[in-house]
Design an enzyme around this catalytic site. Structure first.
Site, PDB file in Angstrom:
ATOM      1  N   ASN A 165     -10.177  -3.520   1.193  1.00  0.00           N
ATOM      2  CA  ASN A 165      -9.796  -3.388  -0.211  1.00  0.00           C
ATOM      3  C   ASN A 165     -11.023  -3.108  -1.061  1.00  0.00           C
ATOM      4  O   ASN A 165     -12.153  -3.197  -0.577  1.00  0.00           O
ATOM      5  CB  ASN A 165      -9.140  -4.679  -0.717  1.00  0.00           C
ATOM      6  CG  ASN A 165      -7.750  -4.900  -0.136  1.00  0.00           C
ATOM      7  OD1 ASN A 165      -7.053  -3.959   0.201  1.00  0.00           O
ATOM      8  ND2 ASN A 165      -7.371  -6.157  -0.022  1.00  0.00           N
ATOM      9  N   HIS A 218       0.829  -1.223   0.000  1.00  0.00           N
ATOM     10  CA  HIS A 218       0.000   0.000   0.000  1.00  0.00           C
ATOM     11  C   HIS A 218       0.862   1.271   0.000  1.00  0.00           C
ATOM     12  O   HIS A 218       0.523   2.271   0.622  1.00  0.00           O
ATOM     13  CB  HIS A 218      -0.964   0.009   1.195  1.00  0.00           C
ATOM     14  CG  HIS A 218      -1.940  -1.117   1.189  1.00  0.00           C
ATOM     15  ND1 HIS A 218      -3.111  -1.085   0.466  1.00  0.00           N
ATOM     16  CD2 HIS A 218      -1.916  -2.326   1.800  1.00  0.00           C
ATOM     17  CE1 HIS A 218      -3.763  -2.232   0.637  1.00  0.00           C
ATOM     18  NE2 HIS A 218      -3.063  -3.001   1.432  1.00  0.00           N
TER      19      HIS A 218
END
Length: 522
Positions: free
Chosen positions: A143, A65
């Site tokens: 997500n 990320h």
């Protein structure tokens, strides 16, 4: 005696996997749990060593990320679930108090790629929400895709290593990724989504979000139900074909960050409605999958989606590094009325995420404005790098930094409701769950796709697999076939066509030499 010597020799071979203490690793697939469903036990030494080292592999960029964009906003609860008061299921004030706008900060991200990589790359997208509730922070870390590649946290470092660039060449190699995936059958559902248009959202505003895991809601009586969270964009959902993504990347590789920033600056505030699915806690033997399995969906027709609130993003960060880069999320950050399920991957992430933040941002990362709760904080934790806290109790003795104390230290809070006390029993073991059903939902997803989504999926998989070793291709095709016969057949046919094209290219190399005409030097 001889048999034992042979075992020892086998365990001391150069290729034998060991931990950092030199202990041979006899099971690198499953953490130790109570029964095959969990919960996870704390003395998982191999897992703790493996994940702790993994959390510290890179600095200061996030291990995953790394590339992200963010915005501030607020969440408003509707106070009901399917026409019933939400308090029937949870006592969390962020849901029961409909009179407040709970401040939030959201960070969107790609998962595998680095901090300034193109936002058009095929990759899951992170969708992490920090709620600054009246009871402290709640982080819903998820997500855009509603499932994941693996179900056991012991495999997470291996998975990310396989997806990241080659440690020798520093080149991202899809063969390394498929080498891992072709031996990880539970990944087929996520692979099916990732290589379809769902693997490249058009932007962050028109993207779904999901908590991925099953969590629990707990009411005042201490009774709990399983829940799954889904963020649905009011703006609608849009995904890109690979061709469209390539075209956009050639013009602007920051398009999603720019789109989010400019929309908010213009007052076009993006909104998402939060839906939940509710299931009674338990093993649910009537299902052909384990409800705690993060590689599986709970289908809407079986477990309806209920609208419970709305989130609006209405303010851009004033300092990207101080806010978007230093914001720190953790799946273990829950408030009263919210709880964990026994999902093994969720429990592994709960240790890993906060441990990562302590390493990456520092042991006092929760003192930073972007991470600090918007309520009074009073703790006996002290010292560490960059400690500038002033969170002492108003009427407590500053000389007392421990509890319990008779000398004016901080006191425990009263529990606002009955404690949820799930009952567990079973042998401590290292095993996979009993109902894996690795291919059923992947096949169902393939059949539910639109024609253009299926065509795109096959094209992308053939393109990605065409450079892989034949054994990897065979294993992947075999698993696609187990998902759906047409799915496997189309990928296999595509790979044969790709092989013919590669053979033509090889022939051209030889033909160029044979057909070349000699020339005198000049």
């Amino acid at each position: 005696m001889k048999e034992e010597q042979n075992k020892n020799q086998q365990n001391n071979k150069d290729e034998t996997l060991t931990n950092r203490q030199g202990h041979p690793v006899t099971n690198n697939q499953s953490v130790r749990t109570v029964g095959d469903r969990g919960p996870t036990t704390l003395e998982n030494y191999d897992f703790l060593e493996k994940i702790s080292h993994f959390d510290r592999e890179r600095t200061p960029e996030r291990v995953v990320h790394g590339r992200g964009a963010g915005a501030h906003g607020y969440f408003e609860s509707y106070g009901t679930v399917n026409g019933e008061p939400i308090s029937k299921y949870t006592r969390a004030k962020v849901f029961t108090n409909t009179e407040v706008q709970t401040p939030v900060f959201v960070r969107f991200s790609t998962v595998v790629h680095g901090t300034h990589s193109p936002e058009t790359l095929r990759d899951p997208r992170g969708f992490a929400v920090k709620f600054y509730t009246e009871d402290g922070n709640w982080d819903l870390v998820g997500n855009n895709l509603k499932i994941f590649f693996i179900r056991d946290p012991l495999k997470f470092p291996d998975m990310v290593h396989a997806f990241k660039p080659d440690p020798v060449t520093n080149i991202q190699d899809l063969e390394r990724m498929f080498d891992f995936l072709c031996q990880t059958p539970e990944s087929m559902h996520m692979v099916t989504f990732l290589f379809s248009p769902w693997g490249i959202p058009a932007n962050y505003r028109e993207m779904q979000g999901s908590g991925v895991h099953a969590y629990k809601w707990v009411n005042e009586e201490g009774k709990a139900v399983l829940v799954k969270y889904h963020w649905e964009p009011v703006q609608g959902i849009k995904n890109l074909s690979q061709k469209d993504a390539d075209k956009i990347q050639g013009k602007n590789f920051n398009h999603a960050t720019q789109d989010l920033y400019e929309a908010i600056e213009k007052g076009n505030y993006p909104e998402w409605e939060l839906y939940v699915q509710i299931m009674e806690d338990g093993e649910h033997p009537e299902l052909d999958f384990d409800p705690l399995d993060p590689t599986k969906l709970w289908y809407k027709e079986d477990y309806p989606w209920h609208k419970v609130g709305k989130m609006t993003l209405n303010k851009n960060p004033e300092n990207y590094f101080a806010e978007v880069e230093q914001v720190a999320f953790g799946t273990g950050v829950l408030v009263d009325g919210l709880d964990f399920s026994d999902d093994k991957l969720l429990q592994g992430r709960t240790f890993s995420y906060s441990d990562t933040q302590r390493y990456r941002v520092g042991s006092n990362y929760l003192q930073l404005p972007i991470n600090k709760p918007k309520k009074h904080v009073a703790t006996n934790q002290s010292a560490g790098q960059m400690d500038y806290r002033t969170d002492y109790g108003k009427h407590s003795n500053p000389h007392v930094n421990y509890e319990p104390s008779l000398l004016g230290g901080l006191k425990e809070a009263k529990n606002p409701g009955k404690e949820h006390e799930p009952y567990v029993e079973g042998n401590i073991k290292r095993e996979k769950i009993s109902r894996e059903n690795n291919f059923g939902q992947a096949g169902e997803t393939y059949r539910r796709f639109n024609d253009w989504e299926r065509d795109e999926l096959i094209m992308n998989l053939v393109d990605a697999l065409s450079g892989c070793h034949e054994e990897i291709q065979k294993r992947m095709v075999d698993m696609f076939t187990q998902c759906d016969a047409d799915y496997g057949k189309r990928v296999a046919e595509g790979l044969k066509m790709a092989e013919k094209e590669m053979n033509k290219m090889e022939e051209a190399v030889q033909e160029a030499e044979e057909m070349g005409h000699p020339s005198d030097p000049y």
